[in-house]
Every structure is written in structure tokens, then in C-alpha cells.
Design a protein around this motif. Structure first.
Motif: not given
Length: 76
Positions: A1-10
Motif C-alpha cells: 500500500m502506498e503511504e498517504f501522509n497528507r491524507i487524514t481522517r478524523n
């Protein structure tokens, strides 16, 4: 899986939708704007707090999510 360090879920931000760096800017909004013909430069001008990598990562995230689920489409 690609790292998505700018995508957040809260859950407390935009109902838990995928957002850009914890801001109230959803991946769906970015993808929708680009699909409507807006250029990266247009979006970066309208939202000066976004960075080019935010937009690129939003598109990659949306593509990854689309690959993860099979969606049944109506027959033509």
C-alpha cells in the motif's frame, strides 16, 4: 500500500471524510474540482494553504480507493 501522509481522517472533521492534512478540504472536493476541468494552478491559487503534493496525493488516494472496491455499474 502506498503511504498517504497528507491524507487524514478524523470523525470530528468533515464527518470523517478523507481530508488534506487535517484541514476542512476533502479529497472528494479536490478530485471533483479537477474532474470539472480545474487545473492544479487554479486550485493552488484559490486555496493558498494547499501544496501541489496535496493535490497529487489526493488523486493517488482516490485512485487507490477506486481499485480497492468493486462497484457494480449499470449495463449499457
Amino acid at each position: 500500500m502506498e503511504e498517504f501522509n497528507r491524507i487524514t481522517r478524523n470523525p470530528a472533521i468533515m464527518g470523517g471524510k478523507a481530508c488534506i492534512r487535517g484541514m476542512r478540504v476533502t479529497v472528494g472536493m479536490i478530485v471533483g474540482q479537477i474532474a470539472a476541468g480545474r487545473a492544479f494552478e487554479d486550485l493552488l491559487g484559490d486555496y493558498p494553504y494547499l501544496e501541489r503534493e496535496d493535490l497529487s496525493q489526493a488523486l493517488r488516494y482516490a485512485a487507490w480507493r477506486a481499485e480497492e472496491r468493486e462497484v457494480v455499474l449499470a449495463e449499457a
